[in-house]
Design an enzyme around this catalytic site. Structure first.
Site, mmCIF file in Angstrom:
data_model
loop_
_atom_site.group_PDB
_atom_site.id
_atom_site.type_symbol
_atom_site.label_atom_id
_atom_site.label_comp_id
_atom_site.label_asym_id
_atom_site.label_seq_id
_atom_site.Cartn_x
_atom_site.Cartn_y
_atom_site.Cartn_z
ATOM 1 N N CYS A 192 5.162 -36.024 -31.571
ATOM 2 C CA CYS A 192 4.104 -35.110 -31.095
ATOM 3 C C CYS A 192 3.712 -35.399 -29.646
ATOM 4 O O CYS A 192 4.059 -34.651 -28.736
ATOM 5 C CB CYS A 192 2.865 -35.197 -31.988
ATOM 6 S SG CYS A 192 3.158 -34.736 -33.714
ATOM 7 N N ARG A 193 2.959 -36.470 -29.421
ATOM 8 C CA ARG A 193 2.373 -36.684 -28.103
ATOM 9 C C ARG A 193 3.364 -37.125 -27.025
ATOM 10 O O ARG A 193 3.413 -36.514 -25.951
ATOM 11 C CB ARG A 193 1.230 -37.716 -28.203
ATOM 12 C CG ARG A 193 0.038 -37.200 -28.983
ATOM 13 C CD ARG A 193 -0.899 -38.321 -29.373
ATOM 14 N NE ARG A 193 -0.272 -39.226 -30.355
ATOM 15 C CZ ARG A 193 -0.810 -40.336 -30.792
ATOM 16 N NH1 ARG A 193 -1.965 -40.713 -30.314
ATOM 17 N NH2 ARG A 193 -0.189 -41.073 -31.699
ATOM 18 N N SER A 194 4.133 -38.197 -27.298
ATOM 19 C CA SER A 194 5.011 -38.680 -26.214
ATOM 20 C C SER A 194 6.151 -37.708 -25.888
ATOM 21 O O SER A 194 6.509 -37.586 -24.705
ATOM 22 C CB SER A 194 5.513 -40.107 -26.492
ATOM 23 O OG SER A 194 6.275 -40.182 -27.662
ATOM 24 N N ASP B 69 -4.314 -38.293 -31.826
ATOM 25 C CA ASP B 69 -3.147 -38.024 -32.679
ATOM 26 C C ASP B 69 -3.345 -36.673 -33.381
ATOM 27 O O ASP B 69 -4.286 -36.503 -34.160
ATOM 28 C CB ASP B 69 -3.059 -39.167 -33.706
ATOM 29 C CG ASP B 69 -1.869 -39.027 -34.629
ATOM 30 O OD1 ASP B 69 -1.196 -37.980 -34.584
ATOM 31 O OD2 ASP B 69 -1.621 -39.971 -35.395
ATOM 32 N N ASN C 196 6.638 -40.615 -32.036
ATOM 33 C CA ASN C 196 7.555 -40.006 -31.054
ATOM 34 C C ASN C 196 8.016 -38.604 -31.492
ATOM 35 O O ASN C 196 9.143 -38.196 -31.230
ATOM 36 C CB ASN C 196 8.775 -40.918 -30.790
ATOM 37 C CG ASN C 196 9.608 -40.495 -29.580
ATOM 38 O OD1 ASN C 196 10.819 -40.701 -29.546
ATOM 39 N ND2 ASN C 196 8.985 -39.916 -28.575
ATOM 40 N N CYS D 229 4.092 -43.140 -28.116
ATOM 41 C CA CYS D 229 3.047 -42.844 -29.103
ATOM 42 C C CYS D 229 3.451 -43.500 -30.429
ATOM 43 O O CYS D 229 4.268 -44.425 -30.427
ATOM 44 C CB CYS D 229 2.817 -41.337 -29.236
ATOM 45 S SG CYS D 229 4.243 -40.403 -29.818
HETATM 46 P P1 4NP Z 1 2.751 -38.893 -32.583
HETATM 47 O O1 4NP Z 1 2.110 -38.276 -33.903
HETATM 48 O O2 4NP Z 1 2.467 -40.364 -32.596
HETATM 49 O O3 4NP Z 1 2.029 -38.189 -31.486
HETATM 50 O O4 4NP Z 1 4.231 -38.576 -32.617
HETATM 51 C C1 4NP Z 1 2.379 -38.776 -35.184
HETATM 52 C C2 4NP Z 1 3.531 -38.406 -35.835
HETATM 53 C C3 4NP Z 1 3.779 -38.876 -37.122
HETATM 54 C C4 4NP Z 1 2.856 -39.710 -37.728
HETATM 55 C C5 4NP Z 1 1.706 -40.082 -37.064
HETATM 56 C C6 4NP Z 1 1.473 -39.622 -35.788
HETATM 57 N N1 4NP Z 1 3.084 -40.167 -39.047
HETATM 58 O O5 4NP Z 1 2.183 -40.821 -39.617
HETATM 59 O O6 4NP Z 1 4.157 -39.937 -39.587
#
Ligand code: 4NP
Length: 154
Positions: free
Chosen positions: A12-14, A123, A10, A7
């Protein structure tokens, strides 16, 4: 067989997908044969544990994400992993830019292969709590199908 979920951050989703798939592989007796990992296309959260909201939502459904630490995807991952699954189109585009010509990994959008109705895991980072529940719903369904596919490929 090695599977990598990717993702943006790294956190939240992955990591959620990593925790859910590992749990389901253990239940299916396949944990020894399939390695699961996750990474982010972005560098911002490297070394951090998953977002506390992701950890909480996952814990409520029996998945422990606490030991995971964020890392950024690297070109070498395309030779280590057999299957690299992106959470959204933007992740997939970034992975294609990084993909070496000789990489062995098969690259795809996670939900396009295993769900059909929805293409992207949204996201949840700037979302309310329910966004994390939706992420888990999508990932659990897709991982059920992924376990069946992986079993067939062993
Ligand atoms: P992820 O979510 O891609 O599912 O881990 C996010 C975590 C942090 C950010 C964006 C999406 N960020 O902008 O910091």
């Amino acid at each position: 067989m090695r599977v990598l979920f990717v993702c943006l951050g790294n956190i939240c989703r992955s990591p959620t997908a990593e925790g859910v798939l590992r749990h389901k592989l253990r239940e299916a007796g396949l944990a020894e044969q399939i390695e699961v990992a996750s990474a982010g296309t972005g560098p911002w959260h490297v070394g951090k544990p998953p977002d506390s909201r992701s950890q909480r939502a996952a814990r409520m459904r029996g998945y422990d994400l606490s030991a995971q630490r964020a890392r950024q995807v690297a070109a070498a991952d395309f030779n280590r992993y057999d299957l690299i699954l992106a959470m959204d189109q933007s992740n997939l585009r970034n992975l294609k830019l990084l993909q070496p010509a000789q990489g062995k990994a098969e690259l795809d959008l996670f939900l396009r292969r295993y769900d059909g109705a929805v293409e992207e895991v949204p996201d949840p980072y700037y979302d309310e709590e329910h966004g994390f529940e939706q992420v888990l719903d999508l990932i659990e369904q897709a991982c059920d199908r992924l376990v069946i596919e992986l079993k067939g490929r062993l």
